[in-house]
Design an enzyme around this catalytic site. Structure first.
Site, PDB file in Angstrom:
ATOM      1  N   ARG A  80      35.821  33.617  65.953  1.00 28.76           N
ATOM      2  CA  ARG A  80      35.961  34.921  65.239  1.00 28.76           C
ATOM      3  C   ARG A  80      35.339  35.013  63.527  1.00 28.76           C
ATOM      4  O   ARG A  80      35.170  36.565  63.327  1.00 28.76           O
ATOM      5  CB  ARG A  80      37.759  34.788  64.523  1.00 28.76           C
ATOM      6  CG  ARG A  80      38.258  36.369  64.256  1.00 28.76           C
ATOM      7  CD  ARG A  80      40.308  36.196  64.468  1.00 28.76           C
ATOM      8  NE  ARG A  80      40.519  35.482  63.051  1.00 28.76           N
ATOM      9  CZ  ARG A  80      41.549  35.607  62.576  1.00 28.76           C
ATOM     10  NH1 ARG A  80      42.571  36.885  63.002  1.00 28.76           N
ATOM     11  NH2 ARG A  80      41.945  35.613  60.991  1.00 28.76           N
ATOM     12  N   TYR A 119      38.879  48.725  66.987  1.00 26.04           N
ATOM     13  CA  TYR A 119      38.955  48.331  65.466  1.00 26.04           C
ATOM     14  C   TYR A 119      37.914  48.835  64.467  1.00 26.04           C
ATOM     15  O   TYR A 119      38.190  48.764  62.837  1.00 26.04           O
ATOM     16  CB  TYR A 119      39.590  47.135  65.690  1.00 26.04           C
ATOM     17  CG  TYR A 119      38.670  46.468  65.783  1.00 26.04           C
ATOM     18  CD1 TYR A 119      38.520  45.388  64.587  1.00 26.04           C
ATOM     19  CD2 TYR A 119      39.355  45.873  67.418  1.00 26.04           C
ATOM     20  CE1 TYR A 119      38.252  44.411  65.311  1.00 26.04           C
ATOM     21  CE2 TYR A 119      38.658  44.268  67.055  1.00 26.04           C
ATOM     22  CZ  TYR A 119      37.746  44.098  66.747  1.00 26.04           C
ATOM     23  OH  TYR A 119      37.250  42.612  66.645  1.00 26.04           O
ATOM     24  N   HIS A 204      46.441  46.231  66.752  1.00 19.56           N
ATOM     25  CA  HIS A 204      45.915  45.260  67.382  1.00 19.56           C
ATOM     26  C   HIS A 204      46.901  44.225  67.572  1.00 19.56           C
ATOM     27  O   HIS A 204      46.181  42.977  68.342  1.00 19.56           O
ATOM     28  CB  HIS A 204      45.091  44.687  66.217  1.00 19.56           C
ATOM     29  CG  HIS A 204      44.008  43.054  65.965  1.00 19.56           C
ATOM     30  ND1 HIS A 204      44.086  42.249  66.258  1.00 19.56           N
ATOM     31  CD2 HIS A 204      43.137  43.317  66.847  1.00 19.56           C
ATOM     32  CE1 HIS A 204      43.462  41.178  66.947  1.00 19.56           C
ATOM     33  NE2 HIS A 204      42.472  42.269  66.842  1.00 19.56           N
ATOM     34  N   ARG A 207      50.018  40.387  64.672  1.00 17.75           N
ATOM     35  CA  ARG A 207      48.954  39.517  63.242  1.00 17.75           C
ATOM     36  C   ARG A 207      49.068  40.737  62.017  1.00 17.75           C
ATOM     37  O   ARG A 207      48.779  40.755  61.100  1.00 17.75           O
ATOM     38  CB  ARG A 207      47.522  38.644  63.040  1.00 17.75           C
ATOM     39  CG  ARG A 207      48.205  37.055  63.476  1.00 17.75           C
ATOM     40  CD  ARG A 207      47.093  36.383  64.707  1.00 17.75           C
ATOM     41  NE  ARG A 207      47.045  35.951  65.665  1.00 17.75           N
ATOM     42  CZ  ARG A 207      45.397  37.109  66.237  1.00 17.75           C
ATOM     43  NH1 ARG A 207      44.970  37.629  65.096  1.00 17.75           N
ATOM     44  NH2 ARG A 207      44.781  37.145  67.045  1.00 17.75           N
ATOM     45  N   HIS A 229      47.527  43.062  71.435  1.00 22.80           N
ATOM     46  CA  HIS A 229      46.920  41.488  71.823  1.00 22.80           C
ATOM     47  C   HIS A 229      48.295  40.400  72.033  1.00 22.80           C
ATOM     48  O   HIS A 229      48.770  40.977  70.508  1.00 22.80           O
ATOM     49  CB  HIS A 229      45.723  41.095  70.760  1.00 22.80           C
ATOM     50  CG  HIS A 229      44.199  41.853  70.948  1.00 22.80           C
ATOM     51  ND1 HIS A 229      43.988  42.086  69.912  1.00 22.80           N
ATOM     52  CD2 HIS A 229      43.446  41.225  71.890  1.00 22.80           C
ATOM     53  CE1 HIS A 229      42.489  42.719  69.949  1.00 22.80           C
ATOM     54  NE2 HIS A 229      42.203  42.084  71.519  1.00 22.80           N
ATOM     55  N   GLU A 232      47.914  34.516  72.275  1.00 23.14           N
ATOM     56  CA  GLU A 232      46.640  34.419  73.316  1.00 23.14           C
ATOM     57  C   GLU A 232      46.421  32.541  72.831  1.00 23.14           C
ATOM     58  O   GLU A 232      46.166  32.125  73.697  1.00 23.14           O
ATOM     59  CB  GLU A 232      45.958  35.613  72.633  1.00 23.14           C
ATOM     60  CG  GLU A 232      43.709  34.882  72.819  1.00 23.14           C
ATOM     61  CD  GLU A 232      43.056  35.572  72.550  1.00 23.14           C
ATOM     62  OE1 GLU A 232      43.123  36.717  71.734  1.00 23.14           O
ATOM     63  OE2 GLU A 232      42.042  35.528  72.947  1.00 23.14           O
ATOM     64  N   HIS A 266      46.652  39.023  77.071  1.00 22.60           N
ATOM     65  CA  HIS A 266      46.673  38.137  77.192  1.00 22.60           C
ATOM     66  C   HIS A 266      47.933  37.569  77.721  1.00 22.60           C
ATOM     67  O   HIS A 266      48.484  36.510  78.338  1.00 22.60           O
ATOM     68  CB  HIS A 266      45.877  37.156  75.972  1.00 22.60           C
ATOM     69  CG  HIS A 266      44.691  37.413  75.638  1.00 22.60           C
ATOM     70  ND1 HIS A 266      43.006  37.818  75.961  1.00 22.60           N
ATOM     71  CD2 HIS A 266      44.310  38.214  73.960  1.00 22.60           C
ATOM     72  CE1 HIS A 266      42.187  38.777  75.004  1.00 22.60           C
ATOM     73  NE2 HIS A 266      42.930  38.457  73.926  1.00 22.60           N
ATOM     74  N   ASP A 317      36.973  42.040  77.523  1.00 26.93           N
ATOM     75  CA  ASP A 317      37.268  42.029  76.058  1.00 26.93           C
ATOM     76  C   ASP A 317      36.200  41.092  75.140  1.00 26.93           C
ATOM     77  O   ASP A 317      35.795  42.524  74.814  1.00 26.93           O
ATOM     78  CB  ASP A 317      38.160  40.864  76.038  1.00 26.93           C
ATOM     79  CG  ASP A 317      38.838  40.178  74.903  1.00 26.93           C
ATOM     80  OD1 ASP A 317      38.738  41.150  73.966  1.00 26.93           O
ATOM     81  OD2 ASP A 317      39.581  39.027  74.811  1.00 26.93           O
TER      82      ASP A 317
HETATM   83  C1  NGQ Z   1      39.163  40.498  68.843  1.00 22.80           C
HETATM   84  N1  NGQ Z   1      39.613  39.132  70.531  1.00 22.80           N
HETATM   85  O1  NGQ Z   1      40.432  41.420  68.222  1.00 22.80           O
HETATM   86  O2  NGQ Z   1      37.890  41.346  68.632  1.00 22.80           O
HETATM   87  C2  NGQ Z   1      40.099  39.365  68.737  1.00 22.80           C
HETATM   88  C3  NGQ Z   1      40.171  38.153  67.369  1.00 22.80           C
HETATM   89  C4  NGQ Z   1      41.563  38.513  66.320  1.00 22.80           C
HETATM   90  C5  NGQ Z   1      40.176  37.993  70.667  1.00 22.80           C
HETATM   91  N2  NGQ Z   1      41.648  38.178  70.372  1.00 22.80           N
HETATM   92  C6  NGQ Z   1      39.998  39.079  66.177  1.00 22.80           C
HETATM   93  N3  NGQ Z   1      40.144  37.065  71.694  1.00 22.80           N
HETATM   94  O3  NGQ Z   1      42.190  38.726  67.711  1.00 22.80           O
HETATM   95  O4  NGQ Z   1      42.218  38.374  65.126  1.00 22.80           O
HETATM   96 ZN    ZN Z   2      40.890  41.627  72.645  1.00 19.08          ZN
END
Ligand code: NGQ
Ligand code: ZN
Length: 443
Positions: A80, A119, A204, A207, A229, A232, A266, A317
């Site tokens: 990340r 985002y 999102h 979190r 999300h 995950e 997920h 994704d």
């Molecule tokens: C995203 N990707 O939003 O691109 C996320 C990473 C996060 C995945 N979760 C960022 N696979 O989850 O904080």
């Molecule tokens: Zn994603």
């Protein structure tokens, strides 16, 4: 336009010698047992186009560039950090060029609709662009240039972690307050203009959005695709337990109006009670098996979920590799490895057919897309497969495409437009050229 298919997968199963008449992006008639006319476009085996229910198109720009072992343990969280570094550099032109590349590959893979979980809203310094939908419009331009249908999912992102934690510097291009998000939604609604396009929304994650913010979004924007999300990573489950006293899906089911327009992306780490609650809600689980494997997320309990009637669709994704067959194959293989058994996702008959048709239905539901069937009135979203051996065995065709060798995508139509011929998107060279320039500047 008339298409004649030697075989086509209709709602009741495979039929031979099917003529499909297409007008204004829709199927007007579908007639099995009909002879081809001289001007018909002739194909071998026709199936509905697959919705891609979860993508971050810009991440295609660093595909294959995070597979390098660093010091210490590599994980989702170290990935990340690299993803944030890439995201911080991307300008609007780069976004458009890379998104178009991803759309070309999606169409060539057999995806006819993109669900873009978007985002990356603000300028690299974190300040909003003069037009709040500047970056969203780059996604629109990419989908218009390539012809893929779009369900745009602007993301609400306010915090860096559970408990309303402040966002980090790496997240500065994503963050907004609720009023800023409403302005973005309105700007997107005003500029999406193709009849096949849809607008949903996406807090999102637990979190990045607080419980109050999630409930408010569900109230202010009801009846639209609503994606999040969830669960995950194991750490996310632990942090959620610490802050909310409940596991992520458990908390969501008890505190948010989860229903058929929701898509839980997920949903990897689930208890039996959570599996049952998602299935009973009618929500779709958005599985991204290639990304989940690439990021080391864990294994979704597909056998248990399907046994209680759970609905799922597939997404690409991180776009590390863009493939309909790859996602479905990885989904089934993850179960075989976990259960030490074969043919897990089907309870009888062809595993490939069961996976493909379930992902069509779930993907269309999650993206508010037209019914993914070859029937009059449905959208003309079509994928023609080619079998170089000409085995003339439709019963195994989807299995041979997904698990076997040789069967490939020959032609693709999205919303009635013939975009892929001979396996190649008609704008492939131009779009690859522009994307290559953008990516070379960035890496
Ligand atoms: C995203 N990707 O939003 O691109 C996320 C990473 C996060 C995945 N979760 C960022 N696979 O989850 O904080
Ligand atoms: Zn994603």
């Amino acid at each position: 336009m008339r298409i004649h298919a030697a075989a086509a997968l209709l709602p009741g199963g495979w039929e031979r010698d099917v003529t499909l008449v297409v007008a204004d992006g829709l199927l007007v008639s579908v007639t099995p047992g009909s002879a081809a006319l001289p001007d018909d476009i002739r194909v071998e085996a026709l199936v509905p186009g697959m919705p891609n229910l979860h993508s971050h198109a810009f991440q295609r720009g660093f595909s294959g560039l995070t597979e390098w072992r660093g010091a210490g343990r590599d994980s989702f969280w170290t990935w990340r950090e690299m993803m944030y570094r890439f995201a911080l550099q991307l300008d609007p032109e780069g976004m458009e060029a890379i998104a178009a590349l991803a759309c070309v590959e999606m169409l060539e893979a057999g995806f006819t609709r993109l669900g873009e979980f978007h985002y990356l809203h603000h300028a690299p310094d974190g300040r909003p662009y003069a037009d709040p939908a500047e970056m969203s419009r780059r996604i629109f331009a990419a989908t218009e240039a390539t012809g893929i249908a779009l369900t745009h999912l602007p993301v609400f992102y306010a915090h860096g972690g559970f408990g309303g934690a402040a966002p980090t510097e790496g997240q500065r291009r994503f963050v907004q307050d609720v009023d800023g998000f409403d302005r973005l939604m309105e700007a997107c609604a005003a500029s999406l203009h193709r009849p096949q396009d849809r607008l949903g929304l996406a807090p999102h994650s637990l979190r990045a959005a607080t419980p109050e913010q999630i409930r408010r979004l569900a109230q202010v924007w009801p009846g639209r695709p609503f994606h999040i999300h969830i669960a995950e990573q194991a750490k996310e489950v632990e942090d959620c337990l610490g802050h909310c006293g409940a596991r992520p899906v458990e908390w969501l089911m008890d505190n948010a109006p989860v229903g058929p327009e929701w898509c839980l992306i997920h949903a990897t780490h689930l208890t039996a009670a959570e599996v049952a609650a998602i299935a009973a809600s009618g929500a779709v689980v958005g599985l991204c098996p290639l990304t989940e494997a690439n990021l080391g997320d864990g294994t979704f309990p597909a056998a248990d979920f399907l046994a209680v009637g759970g609905r799922f669709g597939i997404g690409t994704d991180s776009n590390v590799s863009i493939s309909v067959t790859g996602e479905l194959q990885m989904l089934e293989y993850s179960q075989r490895l976990a259960h030490q058994a074969r043919n897990i996702c089907a309870t009888s008959g062809s595993t490939g057919t069961v996976l493909f048709t379930a992902a069509l239905q779930g993907g269309a539901q999650a993206l508010a897309a037209p019914a993914p069937v070859l029937a009059p009135g449905a959208g003309a979203d079509l994928v023609a497969l080619r079998d170089p051996l000409g085995l003339d065995d439709t019963g195994s065709l989807l299995d041979r495409w997904i698990f076997g060798a040789g069967v490939t995508v020959a032609d693709v139509w999205a919303s009635g437009a013939h975009l892929v011929e001979g396996g190649r998107h008609r704008e492939r060279d131009r779009i690859f050229g522009a994307a290559a320039k953008a990516i070379r500047r960035l890496i």
